[in-house]
Motif scaffolding. Structure first.
Motif, PDB file in Angstrom:
ATOM      1  N   THR A  97       0.841  -1.195   0.000  1.00 54.12           N
ATOM      2  CA  THR A  97       0.000   0.000   0.000  1.00 54.12           C
ATOM      3  C   THR A  97       0.882   1.254   0.000  1.00 54.12           C
ATOM      4  N   ALA A  98       2.039   1.141   0.655  1.00 55.68           N
ATOM      5  CA  ALA A  98       2.953   2.285   0.763  1.00 55.68           C
ATOM      6  C   ALA A  98       3.643   2.622  -0.556  1.00 55.68           C
ATOM      7  N   LYS A 100       2.056   3.799  -2.846  1.00 57.26           N
ATOM      8  CA  LYS A 100       1.322   5.002  -3.237  1.00 57.26           C
ATOM      9  C   LYS A 100       1.791   6.173  -2.372  1.00 57.26           C
ATOM     10  N   GLU A 102       0.474   8.767  -1.411  1.00 60.93           N
ATOM     11  CA  GLU A 102      -0.478   9.268  -0.408  1.00 60.93           C
ATOM     12  C   GLU A 102      -0.735   8.250   0.712  1.00 60.93           C
ATOM     13  N   ARG A 103       0.022   7.132   0.689  1.00 62.10           N
ATOM     14  CA  ARG A 103      -0.140   6.112   1.738  1.00 62.10           C
ATOM     15  C   ARG A 103       1.209   5.710   2.336  1.00 62.10           C
ATOM     16  N   ASN A 104       2.203   6.558   2.224  1.00 62.68           N
ATOM     17  CA  ASN A 104       3.528   6.081   2.634  1.00 62.68           C
ATOM     18  C   ASN A 104       4.171   6.856   3.780  1.00 62.68           C
ATOM     19  N   THR A 108      -0.371   8.503   7.119  1.00 63.21           N
ATOM     20  CA  THR A 108      -1.297   8.069   6.061  1.00 63.21           C
ATOM     21  C   THR A 108      -1.312   6.570   5.788  1.00 63.21           C
ATOM     22  N   ASN A 109      -0.369   5.819   6.344  1.00 66.90           N
ATOM     23  CA  ASN A 109      -0.377   4.381   6.055  1.00 66.90           C
ATOM     24  C   ASN A 109      -1.318   3.676   7.037  1.00 66.90           C
ATOM     25  N   PRO A 110      -2.367   3.031   6.534  1.00 62.38           N
ATOM     26  CA  PRO A 110      -3.396   2.495   7.433  1.00 62.38           C
ATOM     27  C   PRO A 110      -2.877   1.429   8.394  1.00 62.38           C
ATOM     28  N   LYS A 113      -0.795   3.129  11.170  1.00 61.33           N
ATOM     29  CA  LYS A 113      -1.674   3.888  12.071  1.00 61.33           C
ATOM     30  C   LYS A 113      -2.402   2.940  13.019  1.00 61.33           C
ATOM     31  N   THR A 153      -6.531  -2.054  -6.735  1.00 59.81           N
ATOM     32  CA  THR A 153      -5.855  -0.833  -6.275  1.00 59.81           C
ATOM     33  C   THR A 153      -4.992  -0.191  -7.374  1.00 59.81           C
TER      34      THR A 153
END
Ligand code: FMN
Length: 187
Positions: A97-98, A100, A102-104, A108-110, A113, A153
């Protein structure tokens, strides 16, 4: 006394490569490190609670599989969060996911978090790295599932190609910051 413990889990080798790169950078600065792989089959039999007291810092790295950090790490953190909160500690997560932008980050990384909100441990330094897509290594079921996730994704579904997304500059930068934190007088 060993300066720093580097603990990690890795299923397909990318977290191992990241941790080895960090270990090499620390050793180049004359920082003594012990790098240990945690696996579900041998959950830290090699380290007793007494052994842990020998370390002045610990960095933990874990990859995500099916939405969760690997069990051996989750278990270790759950069993040792008091100790972890008392020494210099860091954590990094490795996942696709990282990849991306906006997710790294920590914010912002779910997975990162969620982990930080659940474990009762507040690491002093935290990072997230994009991992690698290794279709050539995955058994049939995993390959199919990852292909599905990639399709959903917007990632690569071409199973004939492996792709490494890890930003090695980000890894080196983190290693540098970690070195400065645990050994401020190191070169
Ligand atoms: C079976 C499987 C499940 C995965 N599940 C996720 C996931 O839920 N979310 C994600 O962002 N990445 C997921 N990944 C990607 C891994 O986190 C990534 O490939 C990472 O580089 C693996 O690290 P390792 O080589 O140290 O095991 C999955 C990979 C595999 C093989």
């Amino acid at each position: 006394m060993a300066q720093s413990l580097l603990l990690y889990a890795s299923h397909d080798g990318q977290t191992a490569r990241i941790m080895s790169s960090i270990a090499a950078e620390l050793r180049a600065k004359n920082i003594e490190v012990d790098q240990l792989l945690l696996s579900a089959n041998a959950p830290l039999r090699q380290l007793t609670a007494e052994d842990l007291l020998e370390y002045s810092s610990v960095l933990i790295g874990a990859p995500i599989r099916y939405g969760r950090h690997m069990t051996a790490i989750q278990r270790f953190v759950g069993e040792n969060h008091n100790w972890l909160n008392q020494i210099k500690s860091g954590f990094f997560s490795v996942n696709l996911t990282a990849r991306k932008p906006e997710r790294n980050s920590r914010e912002t990384n779910p997975y990162l978090k969620r982990m930080l909100s659940q474990v009762g441990w507040q690491p002093d330094m935290v990072e997230v790295f994009a991992g690698s897509l290794q279709y050539s290594r995955y058994p049939f079921y995993d390959r199919l599932m990852i292909q599905l996730i990639m399709k959903m994704t917007g990632g690569s579904t071409d199973t004939s190609k492996d792709i490494e997304y890890t930003d090695w500059n980000k890894v080196n930068d983190f290693a540098d910051r970690w070195a400065k934190y645990i050994a401020p007088s190191a070169p």
